[in-house]
Design a protein around this motif. Sequence first.
Motif, PDB file in Angstrom:
ATOM      1  N   ASP A  32      13.122 -10.865  29.147  1.00  0.00           N
ATOM      2  CA  ASP A  32      12.746 -12.133  28.518  1.00  0.00           C
ATOM      3  C   ASP A  32      13.986 -12.984  28.207  1.00  0.00           C
ATOM      4  OD1 ASP A  32      10.233 -11.183  28.686  1.00  0.00           O
ATOM      5  OD2 ASP A  32      10.007 -10.731  26.554  1.00  0.00           O
ATOM      6  N   HIS A  52       4.197 -17.505  29.274  1.00  0.00           N
ATOM      7  CA  HIS A  52       5.335 -16.592  29.410  1.00  0.00           C
ATOM      8  C   HIS A  52       5.458 -16.032  30.832  1.00  0.00           C
ATOM      9  CE1 HIS A  52       8.236 -13.567  28.066  1.00  0.00           C
ATOM     10  NE2 HIS A  52       7.526 -12.661  28.718  1.00  0.00           N
ATOM     11  N   GLY A  97       4.503  -5.587  29.342  1.00  0.00           N
ATOM     12  CA  GLY A  97       3.129  -5.933  28.970  1.00  0.00           C
ATOM     13  C   GLY A  97       2.221  -6.224  30.155  1.00  0.00           C
TER      14      GLY A  97
HETATM   15  O1  KG4 Z   1      10.047  -8.394  30.979  1.00  0.00           O
HETATM   16  P1  KG4 Z   1      10.470  -7.558  29.831  1.00  0.00           P
HETATM   17  O2  KG4 Z   1      11.845  -7.727  29.278  1.00  0.00           O
HETATM   18  O3  KG4 Z   1       9.551  -7.758  28.602  1.00  0.00           O
HETATM   19  C1  KG4 Z   1       8.200  -7.965  28.648  1.00  0.00           C
HETATM   20  O4  KG4 Z   1       7.802  -9.145  28.750  1.00  0.00           O
HETATM   21  O5  KG4 Z   1       7.506  -6.939  28.593  1.00  0.00           O
HETATM   22  O6  KG4 Z   1      10.244  -6.036  30.281  1.00  0.00           O
HETATM   23  C2  KG4 Z   1      10.587  -4.956  29.471  1.00  0.00           C
HETATM   24  C3  KG4 Z   1      10.182  -3.674  30.174  1.00  0.00           C
HETATM   25  C4  KG4 Z   1      10.297  -2.445  29.267  1.00  0.00           C
HETATM   26  O7  KG4 Z   1       9.127  -1.678  29.414  1.00  0.00           O
HETATM   27  C5  KG4 Z   1      11.519  -1.710  29.828  1.00  0.00           C
HETATM   28  O8  KG4 Z   1      11.497  -0.326  29.620  1.00  0.00           O
HETATM   29  C6  KG4 Z   1      11.427  -2.038  31.291  1.00  0.00           C
HETATM   30  O9  KG4 Z   1      11.029  -3.413  31.310  1.00  0.00           O
HETATM   31  N1  KG4 Z   1      12.699  -1.850  31.996  1.00  0.00           N
HETATM   32  C7  KG4 Z   1      12.883  -0.955  32.991  1.00  0.00           C
HETATM   33  C8  KG4 Z   1      14.242  -1.056  33.378  1.00  0.00           C
HETATM   34  N2  KG4 Z   1      14.830  -2.015  32.607  1.00  0.00           N
HETATM   35  C9  KG4 Z   1      13.871  -2.488  31.778  1.00  0.00           C
HETATM   36  N3  KG4 Z   1      12.029  -0.102  33.574  1.00  0.00           N
HETATM   37  C10 KG4 Z   1      12.512   0.664  34.571  1.00  0.00           C
HETATM   38  N4  KG4 Z   1      13.784   0.643  35.003  1.00  0.00           N
HETATM   39  C11 KG4 Z   1      14.685  -0.192  34.446  1.00  0.00           C
HETATM   40  N5  KG4 Z   1      15.943  -0.214  34.884  1.00  0.00           N
END
Ligand code: KG4
Length: 333
Positions: free
Chosen positions: A302, A111, A138
């Motif tokens: 993702d 991933h 994560g």
């Molecule tokens: O990469 P992702 O979609 O999923 C994982 O693989 O974890 O990341 C999701 C993370 C969440 O913790 C979300 O709150 C954060 O990214 N996130 C942000 C923003 N947009 C998404 N954190 C800070 N500022 C943002 N604008």
Amino acid sequence: MLILGVESSCDETGIALYDSAAGLVAHALHSQVAMHAEYGGVVPELASRDHIRRVVPLLRSVLAQSGKALADVDAVAYTRGPGLSGALLVGCAFAEALALALDKPTLPVHHLEGHLLSPLLSADPPTFPFVALLVSGGHTQLMRVSAVGDYELLGETLDDAAGEAFDKSAKLLGLPYPGGALLSKLAEAGTPGRFSLPRPMLHSGDLNFSFSGLKTAVLTLVREHGDSADENFRADAACAFQEAIVEVLLKKSLLALKQTGLQRLVVAGGVGANRQLRASLDAAAKRKRFRVHYPELEFCTDNGAMIALAGCLRLQAGAVAKPAGSFAVQPRW
Ligand code: KG4
Ligand code: ZN
């Protein structure tokens, strides 16, 4: 070569078709965020069941968008890990079974490799080698990326991931899950400098991170203030949190560029969508003359496109696709 990509490691179901010559052909995504919101986090069993409902309609949508037929697919790439085991198993079973039926090979993808390579989907892609700052819900890692498949871990978080720190702090400030983007919005209304929170490991000299103390500092701030419904307080606290975490991510990225001698930085993962992080990195890039690349906003979180791309690049780099039929995932890969 036409590669079908399948992503189901957490709470997004993504399907995409990537052509080695023409690039991304079509992609479709379903986010489960609204479904998990009422529980304040991802419920693994609900995630798995929802992936089951979504994979076939999303595949149909991608085929309809692209005008391609299943028979045109040369290999099926899918996320083998890391992630939630039940969620991963849905994508794996779907991809392996489909490939078996089509008599085509499969490409299990890590991933995070998908995230690392996602900026290559943009119109102005970075060239190798580059430093990648991977900041998701994560993971928080700095990597040296020399070529497809040639990655060196330079540093990572010792506890919470950056996205996790955003989400936990957002929860402490009364925002619904996942609060990262909401906290960032709230911070825009805040007064910079009213509160100052710690910058964990800023001067540790290495490229590791630690964010659990920062989250605790937000908790202490909320307790000391007493009225967590006070709008100005919440905005100022969000602002202080964001300033602290962005400074740490910025400084460690600059240190990684310095230590490796590289001049390109790639930012990937959900937190890469953060506007203040982007503004700080852009300003530093101008000052210090390095280039910073971001995936398109829709490929920050993702998605299936980055998995199809990673599978395709792996094949082009000489990886051998496996015969279909191995139903194994690696949740802790
Ligand atoms: O990469 P992702 O979609 O999923 C994982 O693989 O974890 O990341 C999701 C993370 C969440 O913790 C979300 O709150 C954060 O990214 N996130 C942000 C923003 N947009 C998404 N954190 C800070 N500022 C943002 N604008
Ligand atoms: Zn991710």
